[in-house]
Motif scaffolding. Sequence first.
Motif, mmCIF file in Angstrom:
data_model
loop_
_atom_site.group_PDB
_atom_site.id
_atom_site.type_symbol
_atom_site.label_atom_id
_atom_site.label_comp_id
_atom_site.label_asym_id
_atom_site.label_seq_id
_atom_site.Cartn_x
_atom_site.Cartn_y
_atom_site.Cartn_z
ATOM 1 N N GLY A 44 0.820 -1.212 0.000
ATOM 2 C CA GLY A 44 0.000 0.000 0.000
ATOM 3 C C GLY A 44 0.850 1.257 0.000
ATOM 4 O O GLY A 44 1.777 1.392 -0.806
ATOM 5 N N PRO A 45 0.579 2.209 0.918
ATOM 6 C CA PRO A 45 1.333 3.466 0.936
ATOM 7 C C PRO A 45 2.791 3.307 1.363
ATOM 8 O O PRO A 45 3.551 4.276 1.290
ATOM 9 C CB PRO A 45 0.559 4.320 1.957
ATOM 10 N N ARG A 46 3.163 2.096 1.770
ATOM 11 C CA ARG A 46 4.569 1.853 2.104
ATOM 12 C C ARG A 46 5.397 1.560 0.866
ATOM 13 O O ARG A 46 6.607 1.343 0.967
ATOM 14 C CB ARG A 46 4.679 0.684 3.083
ATOM 15 N N PHE A 47 4.766 1.554 -0.313
ATOM 16 C CA PHE A 47 5.460 1.260 -1.566
ATOM 17 C C PHE A 47 5.321 2.435 -2.523
ATOM 18 O O PHE A 47 4.275 3.077 -2.593
ATOM 19 C CB PHE A 47 4.879 0.002 -2.219
ATOM 20 N N ALA A 48 6.402 2.724 -3.272
ATOM 21 C CA ALA A 48 6.368 3.792 -4.278
ATOM 22 C C ALA A 48 7.268 3.442 -5.453
ATOM 23 O O ALA A 48 8.283 2.758 -5.296
ATOM 24 C CB ALA A 48 6.812 5.118 -3.664
ATOM 25 N N VAL A 49 6.875 3.887 -6.629
ATOM 26 C CA VAL A 49 7.681 3.753 -7.840
ATOM 27 C C VAL A 49 8.333 5.099 -8.129
ATOM 28 O O VAL A 49 7.653 6.130 -8.155
ATOM 29 C CB VAL A 49 6.822 3.321 -9.047
ATOM 30 N N TRP A 50 9.643 5.096 -8.333
ATOM 31 C CA TRP A 50 10.358 6.322 -8.677
ATOM 32 C C TRP A 50 11.130 6.113 -9.979
ATOM 33 O O TRP A 50 11.757 5.077 -10.184
ATOM 34 C CB TRP A 50 11.340 6.702 -7.572
ATOM 35 N N HIS A 51 11.074 7.132 -10.841
ATOM 36 C CA HIS A 51 11.901 7.169 -12.040
ATOM 37 C C HIS A 51 13.238 7.819 -11.686
ATOM 38 O O HIS A 51 13.304 8.695 -10.822
ATOM 39 C CB HIS A 51 11.219 7.968 -13.152
ATOM 40 N N THR A 52 14.283 7.420 -12.377
ATOM 41 C CA THR A 52 15.607 7.959 -12.054
ATOM 42 C C THR A 52 15.696 9.463 -12.281
ATOM 43 O O THR A 52 16.518 10.136 -11.646
ATOM 44 C CB THR A 52 16.704 7.262 -12.883
ATOM 45 N N ASP A 53 14.858 10.014 -13.167
ATOM 46 C CA ASP A 53 14.935 11.452 -13.434
ATOM 47 C C ASP A 53 14.075 12.283 -12.485
ATOM 48 O O ASP A 53 13.933 13.493 -12.665
ATOM 49 C CB ASP A 53 14.557 11.756 -14.892
ATOM 50 N N GLU A 54 13.511 11.641 -11.450
ATOM 51 C CA GLU A 54 12.719 12.370 -10.459
ATOM 52 C C GLU A 54 13.496 12.678 -9.196
ATOM 53 O O GLU A 54 12.964 13.328 -8.290
ATOM 54 C CB GLU A 54 11.493 11.537 -10.057
ATOM 55 N N LEU A 55 14.734 12.212 -9.116
ATOM 56 C CA LEU A 55 15.466 12.264 -7.858
ATOM 57 C C LEU A 55 16.733 13.109 -7.960
ATOM 58 O O LEU A 55 17.440 13.080 -8.986
ATOM 59 C CB LEU A 55 15.842 10.847 -7.429
ATOM 60 N N LEU A 56 17.010 13.846 -6.905
ATOM 61 C CA LEU A 56 18.261 14.580 -6.750
ATOM 62 C C LEU A 56 18.979 14.021 -5.530
ATOM 63 O O LEU A 56 18.345 13.636 -4.548
ATOM 64 C CB LEU A 56 17.993 16.071 -6.554
ATOM 65 N N PHE A 57 20.290 14.007 -5.575
ATOM 66 C CA PHE A 57 21.047 13.453 -4.451
ATOM 67 C C PHE A 57 22.343 14.230 -4.285
ATOM 68 O O PHE A 57 22.854 14.833 -5.229
ATOM 69 C CB PHE A 57 21.339 11.964 -4.671
#
Length: 319
Positions: A44-57
């Motif tokens: 449920g809300p403990r899971f998320a899909v992220w694309h590599t171009d959505e993240l900064l580090f």
Amino acid sequence: MVDQHRALPGVPATADVWMLVRHRPAVLRRSTQELAAALTGTYGPRFAVWHTDELLFGVRGGRLTLQTLGGTQLPAPEVVCVRQVAGPMHHDREVTLLRHLTRMGSTLVNTFDAQLKSRNKIWQLQELALAGLPVPDTLSYATAPLEGVVRSPHLDTPCVVKSVAGAKGGQVFLAPDPHLLREVAGSLTQDTPFLFQEHVAPSHGRTLRVVVVDGEPVDAVLHTSGNGTLAANIAKGGSATLCTGRYPGAEELAVRAAGVLGLDIAGVDLLFASPDTYSVCEVNAVPGWRPEMTAIIPAIKDCVARRLSARGRAVPRRR
């Protein structure tokens, strides 16, 4: 809190379990979409899909940081299921992101080291050969002129030519004789090296894929070329026949290959060296699978659950 720059509205910015996929606008594989749906159903809300171009580090105040494009700070997830195809990864881009997540304490499935070993077909062969597993004779190069490589006295034809970072049967062809090999050498891109591999004749137009999860052969499929060509990939017009349990020797070899590369999840492509012996063609760190291969998603869900449990986090009951 949901960041306004999220590609998937309604998905929370923080979650225990992530799936990391390639940058947009790439269309996700059907198998990746189905796995994401299954993990959503479990976490449920403990899971998320992220694309590599959505993240900064980066680093702030001496600490490693992770954030969205909109500036929302993200804690490192507990477990990251990596569905970014290893071969096309750039060392200074996607690989750096995986390293950052690892250094922030996330558990990657597959691990960072395993992803590295798998992203280059020569790196794979180096590990597999040193472990004593059967692999085709192969020749590659660093910066040597390609025209000189194809004239090497140790390069026999017919041979299979393919990019060290190719995927889905792309940039693969059979060079039947030295003349043709020399003719096409000048047309091959120099951005990524190629490898020149022994043509395993008994397996022409046939490959066996075994999907291995946590050291177990979960499913297997025989790919067959539809027109007598070398490549049997579905993307190239080939057909697929389920064959789980039909080739136990191949499944055992696939488990060994995945173990050598340290892969939690692997699609191991095998060649038929003879009716009852096999050679490892290549190993995929982000395998796809046919809809009828129904054992794979439950096996991956169990794999993720084991990683969460090892970190002392509760795992939801099965749904």
